[in-house]
Design a protein around this motif. Structure first.
Motif, PDB file in Angstrom:
ATOM      1  N   ILE A 208       0.836  -1.206   0.000  1.00  0.00           N
ATOM      2  CA  ILE A 208       0.000   0.000   0.000  1.00  0.00           C
ATOM      3  C   ILE A 208       0.867   1.252   0.000  1.00  0.00           C
ATOM      4  N   SER A 209       1.959   1.239   0.771  1.00  0.00           N
ATOM      5  CA  SER A 209       2.865   2.398   0.807  1.00  0.00           C
ATOM      6  C   SER A 209       3.457   2.667  -0.573  1.00  0.00           C
ATOM      7  N   GLU A 210       3.845   1.596  -1.277  1.00  0.00           N
ATOM      8  CA  GLU A 210       4.393   1.758  -2.615  1.00  0.00           C
ATOM      9  C   GLU A 210       3.330   2.281  -3.579  1.00  0.00           C
ATOM     10  N   LEU A 211       2.103   1.787  -3.447  1.00  0.00           N
ATOM     11  CA  LEU A 211       1.020   2.245  -4.317  1.00  0.00           C
ATOM     12  C   LEU A 211       0.703   3.721  -4.121  1.00  0.00           C
ATOM     13  N   TYR A 212       1.007   4.247  -2.932  1.00  0.00           N
ATOM     14  CA  TYR A 212       0.696   5.646  -2.640  1.00  0.00           C
ATOM     15  C   TYR A 212       1.859   6.598  -2.931  1.00  0.00           C
ATOM     16  N   THR A 213       2.963   6.063  -3.453  1.00  0.00           N
ATOM     17  CA  THR A 213       4.048   6.961  -3.859  1.00  0.00           C
ATOM     18  C   THR A 213       3.651   7.688  -5.139  1.00  0.00           C
ATOM     19  N   GLU A 214       4.371   8.759  -5.469  1.00  0.00           N
ATOM     20  CA  GLU A 214       4.045   9.547  -6.664  1.00  0.00           C
ATOM     21  C   GLU A 214       4.164   8.724  -7.935  1.00  0.00           C
ATOM     22  N   GLU A 215       5.156   7.843  -7.984  1.00  0.00           N
ATOM     23  CA  GLU A 215       5.340   6.999  -9.165  1.00  0.00           C
ATOM     24  C   GLU A 215       5.549   5.551  -8.721  1.00  0.00           C
ATOM     25  N   SER A 217       6.002   1.609  -8.605  1.00  0.00           N
ATOM     26  CA  SER A 217       6.764   0.761  -9.511  1.00  0.00           C
ATOM     27  C   SER A 217       6.271  -0.681  -9.453  1.00  0.00           C
ATOM     28  N   PHE A 218       5.941  -1.241 -10.625  1.00  0.00           N
ATOM     29  CA  PHE A 218       5.559  -2.645 -10.680  1.00  0.00           C
ATOM     30  C   PHE A 218       6.728  -3.535 -10.263  1.00  0.00           C
ATOM     31  N   GLU A 219       7.933  -3.093 -10.587  1.00  0.00           N
ATOM     32  CA  GLU A 219       9.127  -3.858 -10.234  1.00  0.00           C
ATOM     33  C   GLU A 219       9.254  -3.976  -8.721  1.00  0.00           C
ATOM     34  N   LYS A 220       9.096  -2.866  -8.001  1.00  0.00           N
ATOM     35  CA  LYS A 220       9.194  -2.880  -6.535  1.00  0.00           C
ATOM     36  C   LYS A 220       8.055  -3.690  -5.916  1.00  0.00           C
ATOM     37  N   LEU A 221       6.860  -3.541  -6.482  1.00  0.00           N
ATOM     38  CA  LEU A 221       5.719  -4.286  -5.970  1.00  0.00           C
ATOM     39  C   LEU A 221       5.938  -5.785  -6.113  1.00  0.00           C
ATOM     40  N   ALA A 222       6.490  -6.191  -7.256  1.00  0.00           N
ATOM     41  CA  ALA A 222       6.778  -7.610  -7.480  1.00  0.00           C
ATOM     42  C   ALA A 222       7.800  -8.123  -6.476  1.00  0.00           C
ATOM     43  N   GLU A 223       8.796  -7.297  -6.157  1.00  0.00           N
ATOM     44  CA  GLU A 223       9.825  -7.686  -5.189  1.00  0.00           C
ATOM     45  C   GLU A 223       9.210  -7.896  -3.804  1.00  0.00           C
ATOM     46  N   ILE A 224       8.308  -6.987  -3.404  1.00  0.00           N
ATOM     47  CA  ILE A 224       7.657  -7.091  -2.093  1.00  0.00           C
ATOM     48  C   ILE A 224       6.814  -8.355  -2.019  1.00  0.00           C
ATOM     49  N   ILE A 225       6.017  -8.595  -3.049  1.00  0.00           N
ATOM     50  CA  ILE A 225       5.116  -9.747  -3.050  1.00  0.00           C
ATOM     51  C   ILE A 225       5.896 -11.053  -3.090  1.00  0.00           C
ATOM     52  N   SER A 226       7.045 -11.046  -3.763  1.00  0.00           N
ATOM     53  CA  SER A 226       7.861 -12.262  -3.872  1.00  0.00           C
ATOM     54  C   SER A 226       8.372 -12.742  -2.518  1.00  0.00           C
ATOM     55  N   THR A 227       8.375 -11.858  -1.521  1.00  0.00           N
ATOM     56  CA  THR A 227       8.883 -12.234  -0.200  1.00  0.00           C
ATOM     57  C   THR A 227       7.867 -13.031   0.610  1.00  0.00           C
ATOM     58  N   GLY A 261      -3.127  -3.862 -13.013  1.00  0.00           N
ATOM     59  CA  GLY A 261      -3.118  -2.398 -12.935  1.00  0.00           C
ATOM     60  C   GLY A 261      -3.069  -1.928 -11.489  1.00  0.00           C
ATOM     61  N   PHE A 262      -2.592  -0.689 -11.293  1.00  0.00           N
ATOM     62  CA  PHE A 262      -2.397  -0.161  -9.949  1.00  0.00           C
ATOM     63  C   PHE A 262      -3.696  -0.087  -9.152  1.00  0.00           C
ATOM     64  N   ARG A 263      -4.760   0.445  -9.759  1.00  0.00           N
ATOM     65  CA  ARG A 263      -5.990   0.655  -9.024  1.00  0.00           C
ATOM     66  C   ARG A 263      -6.633  -0.659  -8.592  1.00  0.00           C
ATOM     67  N   GLU A 264      -6.670  -1.639  -9.495  1.00  0.00           N
ATOM     68  CA  GLU A 264      -7.294  -2.908  -9.136  1.00  0.00           C
ATOM     69  C   GLU A 264      -6.434  -3.659  -8.124  1.00  0.00           C
ATOM     70  N   LEU A 265      -5.115  -3.518  -8.243  1.00  0.00           N
ATOM     71  CA  LEU A 265      -4.227  -4.134  -7.271  1.00  0.00           C
ATOM     72  C   LEU A 265      -4.470  -3.544  -5.883  1.00  0.00           C
TER      73      LEU A 265
END
Length: 403
Positions: A208-215, A217-227, A261-265
Motif C-alpha cells: 500500500i505504501s508503494e502504491l501511494y508513492t508519486e510513481e 513501480s511494478f518492479e518494486k511491488l513484485a519484489e515485495i510480493i515475492s517475499t 493495474g495499480f488501481r485494481e491491485l
C-alpha cells in the motif's frame, strides 16, 4: 425507491438470509403518506424486474406483508425458495388470512411472524409459521425463556431481532434461538491492549505504501510480493497464472501485476488485508466494507467530491476496521496509509468527507430523515442511490469470489 438489506445469521454466524428494508422517495424514516401495502408492491415489482438474486444472492429474502398484500396474488411473483413472508404484527387474523397463509405455505413459502408479542400457545397462525421473530427491545430476552422452549418443542425456528451487542447474541444463542438479526456483528468488542497482527500484514502495508508513492513501480511491488509465498500464489492465481513456469517468480508476478493495474491491485490488496485482520470475524463484515467502499466511490463520482473518489473508497473500506481488530478506530488506523480527512471521519465523525459516510449509513438503516439534506449538500441525485447500491453488492460478490 431504496432497498437496503440487513443480514440474519445462524448460530455459527453464517448468513441465513437478509431482511429487505425499503422506502420510496416520498417516505421519510417511516411509511409516511404511503401505505405499507403500496410500499411492498413497489418493492416486489422492483425485485421481480431486477431479479432478487441480485440483492440476496443464494440466501433468503425476508419481506414484510400487511393484511391487504397478503391477500393479493403479487406475492407469487417471487420464487418460494427465496422469499420468507413476514406477517406484520398488526395483521388482523380472520378466516381469509388463515386460508391465504395456508395456501402460501402449501406453495412452498416460509412464513415468519414479525415482532411477535402474542401467546405462542394460542395464536392461530403459530401452527403454520416456520419462523417466529422476537424484537428484544419490545420483548426482552429475560421474558422469553418459556416461549422459546415451547417454540423449539414445536419445531419452530426462533429468531431474535434487534441484537446489538455480542453479549446479547451469546445470551440469545444459549437460550436456544436459531437465528439472529441486528448490527451486533459490526461493533468492536474492546478488551484492552492491542491485538497482535500477523507478520504478513507488513507485506500488505509495504504494498500500500508503494502504491501511494508519486510513481509506484511494478518492479518494486513484485519484489515485495515475492517475499511472501502465500501472497505470491494468490496474485498469480487470481489472474490465472498459477500454471506458468515459475523459474523467474519475480517476472511472473510482475506480469500479473501489469495485467491487474495499480488501481485494481490496490483494491485487491486492501481486501486481502481485511481478511487477514478480521481473523474469526464473520465474512459479512468484510462484505459490508466492500459494499461501502464501492457504494461510497459511486456516490463520490456523482457528487462535488468526484476528485476524491479513491480517498472516499478507502475511507469506506476501512470503516469497520475497529470491529475487525477489536480496537478503537484511532488505534486501528495506526500505521494505515490514509489521509487526515479520512481519519477525521472515521475517528471523530466530522470533516469534508463525512456526508458520503452519512449517506451510506442512512441507506443501510433505511433512515431517510437526514438523507435528502445530506445528498443536497454534496449535489447527489438521491433517486440513483438504489442503482449504485445494487452495483456495489454485485461488485463485492465478484471480489469475494476472486479472493
Amino acid at each position: 425507491m431504496f432497498i437496503a438489506r440487513q443480514p440474519i445469521f445462524d448460530r455459527a454466524m453464517n448468513v441465513y438470509g437478509y431482511e429487505l428494508l425499503f422506502r420510496t422517495n416520498e417516505q421519510a424514516s417511516s411509511y409516511g403518506l404511503s401505505t405499507a401495502e403500496s410500499s411492498t408492491a413497489t418493492v416486489l415489482g422492483g425485485l421481480f424486474e431486477l431479479g432478487l438474486d441480485q440483492i440476496v444472492g443464494n440466501k433468503r429474502a425476508f419481506i414484510n406483508f400487511d393484511y391487504q398484500f397478503l391477500l393479493s396474488d403479487s406475492i407469487e411473483l417471487i420464487n418460494p425458495n427465496i422469499l420468507v413472508i413476514e406477517v406484520l404484527e398488526d395483521v388482523e387474523v380472520d378466516a381469509p388470512i388463515l386460508y391465504r397463509i395456508k395456501e402460501l405455505k402449501d406453495k412452498g413459502y416460509k412464513i415468519a411472524l414479525d415482532d411477535f408479542v402474542e401467546s405462542i400457545q394460542t395464536y392461530p397462525i403459530v401452527p403454520m409459521a416456520d419462523i417466529i421473530k422476537y424484537d428484544i427491545l419490545i420483548t426482552p430476552l429475560d421474558t422469553l425463556n418459556k416461549d422459546v422452549k415451547y417454540g423449539i418443542e414445536q419445531g419452530k425456528i426462533m429468531l431474535a431481532e434487534k441484537i446489538e451487542t455480542e453479549d446479547e447474541f451469546i445470551k440469545a444463542r444459549e437460550m436456544g434461538f436459531h437465528l439472529f438479526q441486528g448490527y451486533f456483528f459490526s461493533k468492536p468488542k474492546i478488551v484492552g491492549g492491542l491485538r497482535t497482527r500477523k507478520t504478513s500484514t507488513t507485506v500488505y502495508q509495504s504494498i500500500i505504501s508503494e502504491l501511494y508513492t508519486e510513481e509506484p513501480s511494478f518492479e518494486k511491488l513484485a519484489e515485495i510480493i515475492s517475499t511472501d509465498v502465500n501472497m505470491a500464489y494468490r496474485v498469480m492465481k487470481v489472474l490465472g497464472n498459477e500454471k506458468d513456469n515459475h523459474k523467474d517468480l519475480n517476472k511472473t508476478i510482475k506480469g500479473s501485476l501489469l495485467k491487474m493495474g495499480f488501481r485494481e491491485l490496490e483494491r485487491w490488496v486492501n481486501v486481502l488485508m481485511l481478511q487477514e485482520l478480521s481473523g474469526n470475524k464473520t465474512q459479512e463484515l468484510i462484505k459490508m466494507s466492500l459494499i461501502r467502499s464501492k457504494f461510497g466511490e459511486l456516490i463520490a463520482i456523482n457528487s462535488n467530491l468526484a476528485k476524491r473518489r479513491y480517498e472516499i473508497s478507502l475511507m469506506c473500506l476501512f470503516s469497520v476496521l475497529d470491529t475487525m481488530l477489536d480496537q478503537t478506530m484511532e488505534d486501528a488506523l495506526v500505521g494505515i496509509a490514509v489521509s487526515e480527512d479520512v481519519k477525521e471521519v472515521l475517528i471523530y465523525h466530522r470533516g469534508e468527507l463525512k456526508p458520503v459516510y452519512d449517506i451510506i449509513r442512512c441507506c443501510e438503516q433505511v433512515d431517510c430523515t437526514l438523507l435528502y439534506q445530506t445528498t443536497a449538500q454534496i449535489e447527489v441525485d438521491e433517486t440513483r442511490l438504489f442503482d449504485w447500491y445494487i452495483q456495489a453488492i454485485a461488485w463485492s460478490e465478484d471480489i469475494m469470489k476472486s479472493v
